[in-house]
Each structure stands twice: as C-alpha cells, then as structure tokens.
Design a protein around this motif. Structure first.
Motif, PDB file in Angstrom:
ATOM      1  N   GLN A  67       0.945  -1.592   0.159  1.00  0.00           N
ATOM      2  CA  GLN A  67      -0.182  -0.006   0.313  1.00  0.00           C
ATOM      3  C   GLN A  67       0.877   1.273  -0.027  1.00  0.00           C
ATOM      4  OE1 GLN A  67      -2.713  -0.493   3.110  1.00  0.00           O
ATOM      5  NE2 GLN A  67      -3.772  -1.491   2.162  1.00  0.00           N
ATOM      6  N   PHE A  68       2.427   1.165   0.698  1.00  0.00           N
ATOM      7  CA  PHE A  68       3.055   2.392   0.622  1.00  0.00           C
ATOM      8  C   PHE A  68       3.200   2.779  -0.818  1.00  0.00           C
ATOM      9  CE2 PHE A  68       6.932   4.226   1.360  1.00  0.00           C
ATOM     10  CZ  PHE A  68       6.512   5.329   1.695  1.00  0.00           C
ATOM     11  N   GLU A  69       4.160   1.761  -1.771  1.00  0.00           N
ATOM     12  CA  GLU A  69       4.680   1.708  -2.412  1.00  0.00           C
ATOM     13  C   GLU A  69       3.416   2.505  -3.613  1.00  0.00           C
ATOM     14  OE1 GLU A  69       6.450  -2.433  -2.855  1.00  0.00           O
ATOM     15  OE2 GLU A  69       7.681  -2.051  -1.144  1.00  0.00           O
ATOM     16  N   VAL A  70       2.257   1.349  -3.360  1.00  0.00           N
ATOM     17  CA  VAL A  70       1.812   2.710  -4.211  1.00  0.00           C
ATOM     18  C   VAL A  70       1.185   3.936  -4.185  1.00  0.00           C
ATOM     19  CG1 VAL A  70      -0.499   1.943  -5.102  1.00  0.00           C
ATOM     20  CG2 VAL A  70       0.270   0.138  -4.600  1.00  0.00           C
ATOM     21  N   SER A  71       0.818   3.873  -2.775  1.00  0.00           N
ATOM     22  CA  SER A  71       0.792   5.418  -3.024  1.00  0.00           C
ATOM     23  C   SER A  71       2.062   5.789  -2.931  1.00  0.00           C
ATOM     24  CB  SER A  71       0.845   5.510  -1.106  1.00  0.00           C
ATOM     25  OG  SER A  71      -0.700   5.178  -0.714  1.00  0.00           O
ATOM     26  N   LEU A  72       3.459   5.890  -2.437  1.00  0.00           N
ATOM     27  CA  LEU A  72       4.242   6.073  -3.244  1.00  0.00           C
ATOM     28  C   LEU A  72       4.993   6.558  -4.275  1.00  0.00           C
ATOM     29  CD1 LEU A  72       6.680   8.129  -1.674  1.00  0.00           C
ATOM     30  CD2 LEU A  72       7.856   5.806  -1.848  1.00  0.00           C
ATOM     31  N   SER A  73       4.507   5.730  -5.375  1.00  0.00           N
ATOM     32  CA  SER A  73       4.743   5.321  -6.643  1.00  0.00           C
ATOM     33  C   SER A  73       3.771   6.124  -7.559  1.00  0.00           C
ATOM     34  CB  SER A  73       4.669   4.369  -7.314  1.00  0.00           C
ATOM     35  OG  SER A  73       3.199   3.950  -7.073  1.00  0.00           O
ATOM     36  N   TRP A  74       2.131   6.793  -6.710  1.00  0.00           N
ATOM     37  CA  TRP A  74       1.692   7.363  -7.150  1.00  0.00           C
ATOM     38  C   TRP A  74       1.521   8.803  -7.464  1.00  0.00           C
ATOM     39  CZ3 TRP A  74      -2.514  10.549  -5.370  1.00  0.00           C
ATOM     40  CH2 TRP A  74      -3.424  10.861  -6.325  1.00  0.00           C
ATOM     41  N   GLY A  75       2.725   9.216  -5.677  1.00  0.00           N
ATOM     42  CA  GLY A  75       3.272  10.802  -5.958  1.00  0.00           C
ATOM     43  C   GLY A  75       4.354  10.799  -6.635  1.00  0.00           C
ATOM     44  N   LEU A  76       4.800   9.533  -6.807  1.00  0.00           N
ATOM     45  CA  LEU A  76       6.068  10.797  -8.094  1.00  0.00           C
ATOM     46  C   LEU A  76       5.076  10.772  -9.174  1.00  0.00           C
ATOM     47  CD1 LEU A  76       8.488   7.523  -7.447  1.00  0.00           C
ATOM     48  CD2 LEU A  76       8.967   9.550  -6.945  1.00  0.00           C
ATOM     49  N   LYS A  77       4.758  10.171  -9.840  1.00  0.00           N
ATOM     50  CA  LYS A  77       3.882  10.275 -11.079  1.00  0.00           C
ATOM     51  C   LYS A  77       3.008  12.033 -11.106  1.00  0.00           C
ATOM     52  CE  LYS A  77       3.084   5.567 -12.325  1.00  0.00           C
ATOM     53  NZ  LYS A  77       1.849   4.709 -12.603  1.00  0.00           N
ATOM     54  N   GLU A  78       2.093  12.197  -9.901  1.00  0.00           N
ATOM     55  CA  GLU A  78       1.522  13.485  -9.452  1.00  0.00           C
ATOM     56  C   GLU A  78       2.721  14.456  -9.734  1.00  0.00           C
ATOM     57  OE1 GLU A  78      -0.503  15.112  -6.170  1.00  0.00           O
ATOM     58  OE2 GLU A  78      -1.401  13.690  -7.339  1.00  0.00           O
ATOM     59  N   LEU A  79       3.526  13.986  -8.785  1.00  0.00           N
ATOM     60  CA  LEU A  79       4.437  15.296  -8.936  1.00  0.00           C
ATOM     61  C   LEU A  79       5.525  15.182  -9.553  1.00  0.00           C
ATOM     62  CD1 LEU A  79       5.634  15.533  -4.811  1.00  0.00           C
ATOM     63  CD2 LEU A  79       3.982  16.528  -5.405  1.00  0.00           C
ATOM     64  N   SER A  80       5.056  13.917 -10.822  1.00  0.00           N
ATOM     65  CA  SER A  80       7.161  14.157 -11.464  1.00  0.00           C
ATOM     66  C   SER A  80       8.099  14.747 -11.523  1.00  0.00           C
ATOM     67  CB  SER A  80       6.678  15.103 -12.991  1.00  0.00           C
ATOM     68  OG  SER A  80       5.185  15.785 -13.187  1.00  0.00           O
ATOM     69  N   ALA A 131      17.568  12.782   7.101  1.00  0.00           N
ATOM     70  CA  ALA A 131      16.407  13.211   7.925  1.00  0.00           C
ATOM     71  C   ALA A 131      15.798  13.941   6.690  1.00  0.00           C
ATOM     72  CB  ALA A 131      16.922  13.972   9.265  1.00  0.00           C
ATOM     73  N   VAL A 132      16.291  14.518   5.788  1.00  0.00           N
ATOM     74  CA  VAL A 132      16.008  15.180   4.358  1.00  0.00           C
ATOM     75  C   VAL A 132      14.427  13.950   3.529  1.00  0.00           C
ATOM     76  CG1 VAL A 132      17.010  16.562   2.655  1.00  0.00           C
ATOM     77  CG2 VAL A 132      17.673  17.028   5.006  1.00  0.00           C
ATOM     78  N   ASP A 133      16.296  13.077   3.281  1.00  0.00           N
ATOM     79  CA  ASP A 133      15.979  12.257   2.771  1.00  0.00           C
ATOM     80  C   ASP A 133      14.753  11.213   3.058  1.00  0.00           C
ATOM     81  OD1 ASP A 133      17.975  12.367   1.547  1.00  0.00           O
ATOM     82  OD2 ASP A 133      19.479  10.488   2.239  1.00  0.00           O
ATOM     83  N   ALA A 134      14.173  11.243   4.643  1.00  0.00           N
ATOM     84  CA  ALA A 134      13.186  10.580   5.060  1.00  0.00           C
ATOM     85  C   ALA A 134      11.791  11.384   4.882  1.00  0.00           C
ATOM     86  CB  ALA A 134      12.978  10.486   6.146  1.00  0.00           C
ATOM     87  N   LEU A 135      12.240  13.097   4.941  1.00  0.00           N
ATOM     88  CA  LEU A 135      10.922  13.867   4.918  1.00  0.00           C
ATOM     89  C   LEU A 135      10.519  14.021   3.280  1.00  0.00           C
ATOM     90  CD1 LEU A 135      12.268  16.076   7.677  1.00  0.00           C
ATOM     91  CD2 LEU A 135      10.164  14.825   7.482  1.00  0.00           C
ATOM     92  N   ASN A 136      11.867  14.151   2.988  1.00  0.00           N
ATOM     93  CA  ASN A 136      11.115  14.638   1.190  1.00  0.00           C
ATOM     94  C   ASN A 136       9.980  12.929   0.812  1.00  0.00           C
ATOM     95  OD1 ASN A 136      12.594  16.574  -0.120  1.00  0.00           O
ATOM     96  ND2 ASN A 136      14.879  15.675   0.792  1.00  0.00           N
ATOM     97  N   VAL A 137      10.965  11.626   1.721  1.00  0.00           N
ATOM     98  CA  VAL A 137       9.806  10.653   1.011  1.00  0.00           C
ATOM     99  C   VAL A 137       8.124  10.912   1.817  1.00  0.00           C
ATOM    100  CG1 VAL A 137       9.203   7.806   1.241  1.00  0.00           C
ATOM    101  CG2 VAL A 137      12.055   8.703   0.735  1.00  0.00           C
ATOM    102  N   LEU A 138       8.123  11.312   2.732  1.00  0.00           N
ATOM    103  CA  LEU A 138       7.510  12.034   3.123  1.00  0.00           C
ATOM    104  C   LEU A 138       6.530  12.787   2.382  1.00  0.00           C
ATOM    105  CD1 LEU A 138       5.361  11.939   5.306  1.00  0.00           C
ATOM    106  CD2 LEU A 138       6.677  13.542   6.761  1.00  0.00           C
ATOM    107  N   TYR A 139       7.035  13.572   1.380  1.00  0.00           N
ATOM    108  CA  TYR A 139       6.203  14.706   1.057  1.00  0.00           C
ATOM    109  C   TYR A 139       5.904  13.872   0.381  1.00  0.00           C
ATOM    110  CZ  TYR A 139       4.674  18.798  -1.479  1.00  0.00           C
ATOM    111  OH  TYR A 139       4.374  19.560  -2.172  1.00  0.00           O
ATOM    112  N   VAL A 140       6.308  13.388  -0.274  1.00  0.00           N
ATOM    113  CA  VAL A 140       5.683  13.067  -2.095  1.00  0.00           C
ATOM    114  C   VAL A 140       5.009  12.063  -1.664  1.00  0.00           C
ATOM    115  CG1 VAL A 140       6.611  11.124  -3.744  1.00  0.00           C
ATOM    116  CG2 VAL A 140       7.890  12.638  -3.270  1.00  0.00           C
ATOM    117  N   TYR A 141       5.404  10.961  -0.511  1.00  0.00           N
ATOM    118  CA  TYR A 141       3.979  10.175  -0.135  1.00  0.00           C
ATOM    119  C   TYR A 141       2.478  10.683  -0.121  1.00  0.00           C
ATOM    120  CZ  TYR A 141       1.538   6.946   2.502  1.00  0.00           C
ATOM    121  OH  TYR A 141       0.470   5.969   3.251  1.00  0.00           O
TER     122      TYR A 141
END
Length: 131
Positions: free
Chosen positions: A38-51, A91-101
């Motif tokens: 579920q997390f991976e699907v949401s993250l991949s959707w965020g990657l596409k949405e944010l380009s 911390a920066v990487d984790a917060l970036n992933v959270l933002y994309v999520y």
C-alpha cells in the motif's frame, strides 16, 4: 506523526488483535507485506503526480533541507557537533519521501524524524554486531 502515518500506525494497531491470533510468522509477514505494498503504491502515485524520478528529490527538497539544518542548528540538544551530516541527510531523505507520499510538509517534522533516525541506527548497529 503526520496524519497519514498515524492512520497507517492505527490501522496496524487495530489489526494487531487479528495479528495476535496469528500463530505463524508467515501470516504476520503477509500482513506487513500488504502494508508495504500500500505504501509503495501511494509513493509511486506521488512520484507520477509530482513528476519526479526519485522520492528523495521532491520539488521542495531545498526547503526541507534548509528546515532540517535550521532545526538542528538552533536547538540546544541538537547542536551541529552532535548531529552528523549523515543524520541530516537521512532526515532530509525521509522527509522528502514523506512529502512525495502524502504531499504534506510541516517544519516541525524535522524535529519529529530525528528520534526515528537514531532508533533506526541503533537497531542497525545491533543487527550488524549480531545481538
């Protein structure tokens, strides 16, 4: 924790009573695999949405990096000599992933993620040392 992660933690917690009745580690592994999917699907959707091509390079990566550095630089318990560059990068990487999520970011997240990084590092060092 951000609301989306709270939702994930609570759903895991509410399912815990079902997990407690599970007697095999295979069933528990299946449960965690479903949550991870579920997390991976949401993250991949965020990657596409944010380009963006990488979850650690969100559109607001510079803002996040600046907020983390400022948060750790001016807090009495988090002076720059106590916080390593690697911890700041994590911390920066984790917060970036959270933002994309979930496309939400608040400056206080920089402080909330630090204990998680320390916990992860301690767990990783125990695994590497064989304890």
């Amino acid at each position: 924790l951000p609301s989306s992660l709270r939702h994930l933690v609570w759903s895991m917690r509410l399912q815990r009573k079902n997990v407690d009745s599970i007697h095999s580690s295979e069933d528990l592994g299946t449960e965690f695999k479903e949550i991870r999917t579920q997390f991976e699907v949401s993250l991949s959707w965020g990657l596409k949405e944010l380009s963006v091509s990488s979850a650690v390079q969100s559109p607001i990566a510079g803002v996040i990096k600046h907020a983390v550095i400022e948060a750790y630089k001016y807090r009495p318990g988090l002076h720059s000599e106590l916080v390593t560059e690697m911890e700041i990068k994590q911390a920066v990487d984790a917060l970036n992933v959270l933002y994309v999520y979930n496309r939400i970011y608040e400056p206080q997240y920089a402080l909330l993620v630090y204990p998680l990084i320390l916990t992860f590092q301690n767990k990783l060092s125990h695994v590497q040392s064989g304890k």
